[in-house]
Design a protein around this motif. Structure first.
Motif, PDB file in Angstrom:
ATOM      1  N   ALA A 179      -4.676  29.096  25.433  1.00  0.00           N
ATOM      2  CA  ALA A 179      -5.207  28.077  24.518  1.00  0.00           C
ATOM      3  C   ALA A 179      -5.641  28.706  23.207  1.00  0.00           C
ATOM      4  N   HIS A 180      -6.221  29.883  23.281  1.00  0.00           N
ATOM      5  CA  HIS A 180      -6.681  30.577  22.074  1.00  0.00           C
ATOM      6  C   HIS A 180      -5.516  30.893  21.142  1.00  0.00           C
ATOM      7  N   GLU A 181      -4.414  31.413  21.693  1.00  0.00           N
ATOM      8  CA  GLU A 181      -3.293  31.753  20.821  1.00  0.00           C
ATOM      9  C   GLU A 181      -2.525  30.512  20.366  1.00  0.00           C
ATOM     10  N   LEU A 182      -2.500  29.477  21.193  1.00  0.00           N
ATOM     11  CA  LEU A 182      -1.851  28.234  20.776  1.00  0.00           C
ATOM     12  C   LEU A 182      -2.584  27.579  19.612  1.00  0.00           C
ATOM     13  N   ALA A 183      -3.901  27.746  19.561  1.00  0.00           N
ATOM     14  CA  ALA A 183      -4.704  27.087  18.523  1.00  0.00           C
ATOM     15  C   ALA A 183      -4.322  27.527  17.118  1.00  0.00           C
ATOM     16  N   LYS A 187      -2.309  21.892  17.397  1.00  0.00           N
ATOM     17  CA  LYS A 187      -3.597  21.254  17.668  1.00  0.00           C
ATOM     18  C   LYS A 187      -3.813  21.327  19.171  1.00  0.00           C
ATOM     19  N   THR A 188      -4.800  22.105  19.588  1.00  0.00           N
ATOM     20  CA  THR A 188      -4.925  22.471  20.995  1.00  0.00           C
ATOM     21  C   THR A 188      -6.295  22.127  21.553  1.00  0.00           C
ATOM     22  N   SER A 189      -6.303  21.580  22.765  1.00  0.00           N
ATOM     23  CA  SER A 189      -7.538  21.355  23.517  1.00  0.00           C
ATOM     24  C   SER A 189      -7.457  22.102  24.836  1.00  0.00           C
ATOM     25  N   LEU A 190      -8.602  22.570  25.299  1.00  0.00           N
ATOM     26  CA  LEU A 190      -8.719  23.167  26.623  1.00  0.00           C
ATOM     27  C   LEU A 190      -9.420  22.156  27.513  1.00  0.00           C
ATOM     28  N   ALA A 191      -8.718  21.655  28.523  1.00  0.00           N
ATOM     29  CA  ALA A 191      -9.271  20.644  29.421  1.00  0.00           C
ATOM     30  C   ALA A 191      -9.765  21.327  30.689  1.00  0.00           C
ATOM     31  N   VAL A 192     -11.043  21.107  31.027  1.00  0.00           N
ATOM     32  CA  VAL A 192     -11.655  21.814  32.160  1.00  0.00           C
ATOM     33  C   VAL A 192     -12.390  20.847  33.076  1.00  0.00           C
ATOM     34  N   ARG A 193     -12.404  21.153  34.364  1.00  0.00           N
ATOM     35  CA  ARG A 193     -13.188  20.381  35.329  1.00  0.00           C
ATOM     36  C   ARG A 193     -14.616  20.904  35.403  1.00  0.00           C
ATOM     37  N   ASP A 194     -14.803  22.135  35.009  1.00  0.00           N
ATOM     38  CA  ASP A 194     -16.119  22.756  34.983  1.00  0.00           C
ATOM     39  C   ASP A 194     -16.186  23.596  33.720  1.00  0.00           C
ATOM     40  N   TYR A 240     -13.187  34.924  22.318  1.00  0.00           N
ATOM     41  CA  TYR A 240     -12.843  33.681  22.996  1.00  0.00           C
ATOM     42  C   TYR A 240     -14.017  32.713  22.974  1.00  0.00           C
ATOM     43  N   ARG A 241     -15.203  33.212  23.220  1.00  0.00           N
ATOM     44  CA  ARG A 241     -16.382  32.355  23.187  1.00  0.00           C
ATOM     45  C   ARG A 241     -16.578  31.759  21.796  1.00  0.00           C
ATOM     46  N   LYS A 242     -16.454  32.614  20.783  1.00  0.00           N
ATOM     47  CA  LYS A 242     -16.651  32.148  19.406  1.00  0.00           C
ATOM     48  C   LYS A 242     -15.572  31.138  19.007  1.00  0.00           C
ATOM     49  N   ALA A 243     -14.349  31.367  19.469  1.00  0.00           N
ATOM     50  CA  ALA A 243     -13.267  30.435  19.147  1.00  0.00           C
ATOM     51  C   ALA A 243     -13.532  29.060  19.760  1.00  0.00           C
ATOM     52  N   LEU A 244     -13.990  29.032  21.006  1.00  0.00           N
ATOM     53  CA  LEU A 244     -14.307  27.751  21.641  1.00  0.00           C
ATOM     54  C   LEU A 244     -15.470  27.062  20.949  1.00  0.00           C
ATOM     55  N   ALA A 246     -16.168  27.265  17.900  1.00  0.00           N
ATOM     56  CA  ALA A 246     -15.674  26.785  16.608  1.00  0.00           C
ATOM     57  C   ALA A 246     -14.642  25.673  16.755  1.00  0.00           C
ATOM     58  N   GLY A 247     -14.308  25.331  17.992  1.00  0.00           N
ATOM     59  CA  GLY A 247     -13.341  24.261  18.214  1.00  0.00           C
ATOM     60  C   GLY A 247     -11.897  24.667  18.044  1.00  0.00           C
ATOM     61  N   ARG A 248     -11.614  25.942  18.193  1.00  0.00           N
ATOM     62  CA  ARG A 248     -10.240  26.447  18.083  1.00  0.00           C
ATOM     63  C   ARG A 248      -9.902  27.309  19.300  1.00  0.00           C
ATOM     64  N   PRO A 249      -9.565  26.694  20.410  1.00  0.00           N
ATOM     65  CA  PRO A 249      -9.345  25.265  20.675  1.00  0.00           C
ATOM     66  C   PRO A 249     -10.664  24.549  20.972  1.00  0.00           C
ATOM     67  N   ASP A 250     -10.612  23.219  20.928  1.00  0.00           N
ATOM     68  CA  ASP A 250     -11.787  22.488  21.376  1.00  0.00           C
ATOM     69  C   ASP A 250     -11.753  22.386  22.903  1.00  0.00           C
ATOM     70  N   GLN A 251     -12.916  22.200  23.490  1.00  0.00           N
ATOM     71  CA  GLN A 251     -13.035  22.134  24.944  1.00  0.00           C
ATOM     72  C   GLN A 251     -13.456  20.733  25.353  1.00  0.00           C
ATOM     73  N   ARG A 252     -12.740  20.162  26.325  1.00  0.00           N
ATOM     74  CA  ARG A 252     -12.997  18.791  26.750  1.00  0.00           C
ATOM     75  C   ARG A 252     -13.002  18.696  28.275  1.00  0.00           C
ATOM     76  N   PRO A 253     -13.665  17.672  28.796  1.00  0.00           N
ATOM     77  CA  PRO A 253     -13.565  17.421  30.242  1.00  0.00           C
ATOM     78  C   PRO A 253     -12.121  17.068  30.603  1.00  0.00           C
ATOM     79  N   MET A 254     -11.720  17.390  31.794  1.00  0.00           N
ATOM     80  CA  MET A 254     -10.357  17.157  32.244  1.00  0.00           C
ATOM     81  C   MET A 254      -9.964  15.693  32.063  1.00  0.00           C
ATOM     82  N   PHE A 255      -8.758  15.464  31.539  1.00  0.00           N
ATOM     83  CA  PHE A 255      -8.302  14.092  31.329  1.00  0.00           C
ATOM     84  C   PHE A 255      -8.070  13.390  32.656  1.00  0.00           C
TER      85      PHE A 255
END
Length: 354
Positions: A179-183, A187-194, A240-244, A246-255
């Motif tokens: 996700a970091h390199e795709l950003a 336009k990239t989001s990281l979808a997580v359950r936790d 990686y922490r700083k990128a998240l 900063a929203g590159r990628p943004d982090q969202r709850p799993m769709f």
């Protein structure tokens, strides 16, 4: 005196570790590798993959990893290292030898290959890995989605997604790295359950793996790990922490589901998307063992620390948390190989284990 023929299914890191341990403990190993060379699945990982363990902790016994011992090798370096290690072993390695079936023939094992040939051995180690069985969770609407759905096993580089809308699913190292390199390209989001959990690469001037070795945390059994570790931490620098953050990628709850042209987020909002990349792990893939009673109904191995239960002479290597946190890693698989091969030598033959 030879203990007999040890058949090793798989010629990647686990299979080579089994061959080394088998040779040293008196077996005559024969490694059966389905691919064109004994390097496992490493050539098929994504281009930018880099180990989180330094070279000094990623090396096999008696075979130093070339380069800066405190540096972190990339995918192609690992491939070259395994090639060299395989050449250094005084064992028989057959390439293009895909195992399609195993039968227990008294105290021996008859192995059938895809080309119709076969061989017989006195013990068998299943070390074929799980890369061939990527896990993708079932999510409503996937069949209707008109975009691209792939597992990280099929991902190579971010350029092919330039200018697209991409969702990466997962919270582990591969998910965050990809996700970091795709950003930088899409336009990239990281979808997580936790939530994503981070572990620092360097603590008090020492690499994390130095601490794992000194404290012996790398050797803790899964039963203990389960009580003190929740989730899989992402190891690395703060980038990686700083990128998240900063929203590159943004982090969202799993769709919640797919639509024909995108996804539905948990709040009910819909968004168009071009691709979804699942970095959701792998499962053991051992169909050739179905007839010998060492797998459960789901195809998972029945074992105790890598030694099959129910049938003497069968072992497993490369399973996640097989004996410890590092079981399916370059740095840990040799410890498991020594344990499993020694246990097989001590077993009686020709009778089921209670």
């Amino acid at each position: 005196m030879s203990r007999g023929r040890l058949i090793v299914v798989g010629g990647g890191q686990s299979g080579l570790a089994a061959a080394r341990a088998g040779r040293e403990k008196g077996w005559e190993p024969v490694v059966l590798e389905a691919g064109p060379e004994p390097v496992g699945s490493w050539p098929r990982y994504y281009d930018s993959l880099r180990l989180f363990s330094p070279r000094r902790y990623s090396a096999f016994p008696g075979h130093p990893f070339p380069g800066d011992p405190d540096g972190y090798p990339g995918r192609d370096e690992v491939v070259d290292y395994l090639r060299g290690y395989a050449r250094s072993l005084d064992v028989e390695i057959r390439i293009g030898a895909r195992v399609v079936g195993v039968a227990a023939d008294g105290p021996s094992f008859a192995v059938e290959l895809a080309d119709g040939s076969g061989l017989v051995g006195d013990a068998l180690v299943a070390a074929s890995g799980s890369f061939g069985n990527p896990h993708v969770p079932t999510i409503p609407g996937r069949e209707a989605f008109g975009g691209r759905v792939l597992h990280v096993a099929d991902y190579r580089s971010p350029e092919e997604f330039s200018g697209r809308r991409v969702v990466v699913v997962g919270a582990g190292n591969s998910a965050v790295q990809v996700a970091h390199e795709l950003a930088d390209h899409a336009k990239t989001s990281l979808a997580v359950r936790d939530r994503v959990r981070f572990a620092p690469q360097v603590i008090a001037g020492k690499d994390l793996h130095w601490w794992l070795k000194v404290t012996r945390a790398d050797l803790l059994p899964p039963s203990v790990l389960a009580r003190i570790v929740t989730g899989t931490p992402v190891i690395g620098t703060d980038k990686y922490r700083k990128a998240l953050e900063a929203g590159r990628p943004d982090q969202r709850p799993m769709f919640a589901e797919f639509t024909s042209d995108g996804v539905v987020w948990p709040d009910g909002s819909r968004e168009q998307g071009d691709a979804v990349v699942f970095a959701t792990g792998y499962r053991p893939h051992l169909p050739y063992l179905r007839s010998v009673g060492v797998l459960d109904e789901a195809g998972m191995p029945r074992h105790d620390r890598g030694v099959a239960t129910g049938l003497p002479g069968v072992g497993f290597l490369g399973l996640e948390f097989q004996r410890s946190f590092s079981s399916n890693t370059l740095r840990g698989v040799h410890r498991d190989a020594d344990y499993v091969v020694t246990a097989l030598a001590r077993q009686p033959r020709g009778a089921a284990v209670a």
